[in-house]
Design a protein around this motif. Structure first.
Motif, short mmCIF file in Angstrom:
data_model
loop_
_atom_site.label_atom_id
_atom_site.label_comp_id
_atom_site.label_asym_id
_atom_site.label_seq_id
_atom_site.Cartn_x
_atom_site.Cartn_y
_atom_site.Cartn_z
N GLU A 264 2.11 -2.76 -1.30
CA GLU A 264 1.25 -1.84 -0.56
C GLU A 264 1.64 -0.39 -0.79
OE1 GLU A 264 -0.51 -1.11 3.96
OE2 GLU A 264 0.89 -2.75 3.59
N ASP A 265 2.95 -0.13 -0.83
CA ASP A 265 3.42 1.25 -1.05
C ASP A 265 3.03 1.74 -2.44
OD1 ASP A 265 4.51 1.29 1.43
OD2 ASP A 265 6.55 0.83 0.80
N TYR B 32 0.52 0.64 -4.22
CA TYR B 32 -0.94 0.81 -4.21
C TYR B 32 -1.32 2.17 -3.62
CZ TYR B 32 -5.76 0.36 -2.62
OH TYR B 32 -7.09 0.59 -2.38
N LYS B 33 -0.73 2.52 -2.47
CA LYS B 33 -1.05 3.80 -1.82
C LYS B 33 -0.63 4.98 -2.69
CE LYS B 33 -0.81 2.10 2.95
NZ LYS B 33 -0.04 2.13 4.22
N GLU B 34 0.52 4.84 -3.33
CA GLU B 34 1.01 5.92 -4.20
C GLU B 34 0.07 6.11 -5.40
OE1 GLU B 34 4.79 6.68 -7.19
OE2 GLU B 34 5.06 5.32 -5.48
N LEU C 146 -3.14 5.24 -5.57
CA LEU C 146 -4.42 5.75 -5.09
C LEU C 146 -4.34 7.24 -4.81
CD1 LEU C 146 -7.27 4.80 -4.45
CD2 LEU C 146 -6.55 4.37 -2.10
N THR C 147 -3.21 7.70 -4.28
CA THR C 147 -3.01 9.13 -4.02
C THR C 147 -3.07 9.93 -5.32
OG1 THR C 147 -1.65 8.67 -2.07
CG2 THR C 147 -1.43 10.85 -3.06
#
Length: 243
Positions: free
Chosen positions: A13-14, A16-18, A20-21
């Motif tokens: 998840e981390d 993925y968020k990184e 996407l950012t």
């Protein structure tokens, strides 16, 4: 190496968020192009992928592309593709989709994609749908293949003659050490059949001679030998090669 469960719980998840950012920082407010295609995985499920990139008029700016979304569709039709397109845009701009910043939609020329492009234009007024020319070229190649049935049979038969046959391959190499093995065209790779036809045109006498040395009564060998006896075969190969 961490266990699979550990990777999923603590890292996925981390990451993925990184990722996407980073995509959001590059795209910002657009304008963008979107490309969507679907395929099937090993279990037969429909998998749709959305790739995006920023449209920039500056020539020195590298136009990077990003895989934005990957989703399993319950079935593949124009409505599921349209919903997938819209869902992808909401991932890119979660606080509000910038509809007028989506300018280009790229896809293949499948009927469901064409219809999806028409549906999408209702909500994205400035979008232009461009279909891939590769499918048009594929249909041309398919037509050529259908018009030359003897050449098609020859390519298929000779492919079977040398497929997993070490003794026959040795015979070819003994007679013509510098001659590569006959190509094994894949029909979904659209140019490979034409390349195979070119190979037989250039090496017509060599392949015919190799077959004449094979005394095996296999069906593929007999079929290939009978095709080489047809007077029109060489003319057909020449026509394909010249055109």
């Amino acid at each position: 190496m961490p266990d699979e469960c550990t990777l999923r719980k603590n890292y996925l998840e981390d990451i993925y968020k990184e990722t996407l950012t980073k995509i959001l920082e590059h795209i910002k407010d657009g304008p963008i192009w979107v490309s969507i295609d679907e395929t099937t995985d090993v279990e037969g499920r429909y998998i749709a992928n959305a790739v995006i990139g920023k449209l920039d008029s500056e020539a020195d700016v590298d136009s990077k592309s990003f895989l934005l979304n990957c989703e399993v569709l319950e079935k593949c039709n124009h409505s599921t593709i349209s919903r997938f397109f819209d869902a992808s845009m909401h991932i890119l701009w979660p606080s509000g989709v910038l509809n007028e910043k989506v300018l280009l939609f790229l896809s293949d020329a499948a009927p469901n994609m064409v219809k999806a492009g028409q549906s999408i234009q209702v909500f994205y007024p400035k979008i232009i749908h461009v279909t891939c020319i590769a499918h048009a070229l594929h249909r041309v190649a398919e037509t050529v293949r259908s018009l030359f049935s003897d050449v098609d049979s020859l390519i298929s038969s000779v492919k079977k003659v040398f497929l997993k046959a070490p003794s026959r391959i040795k015979m070819l190499k003994d007679l013509y050490p510098d001659l590569c093995l006959p190509p094994e065209p894949i029909l979904t790779r659209w140019g490979t059949w034409l390349e195979a036809a070119q190979y037989y045109y250039e090496n017509y006498n060599k392949i015919k001679n190799v077959l004449s040395h094979l005394e095996d009564e296999a069906v593929a060998i007999n079929t290939a030998k009978s095709l080489f006896e047809k007077p029109n075969l060489r003319n057909d190969l020449a026509l394909i090669s010249d055109n």
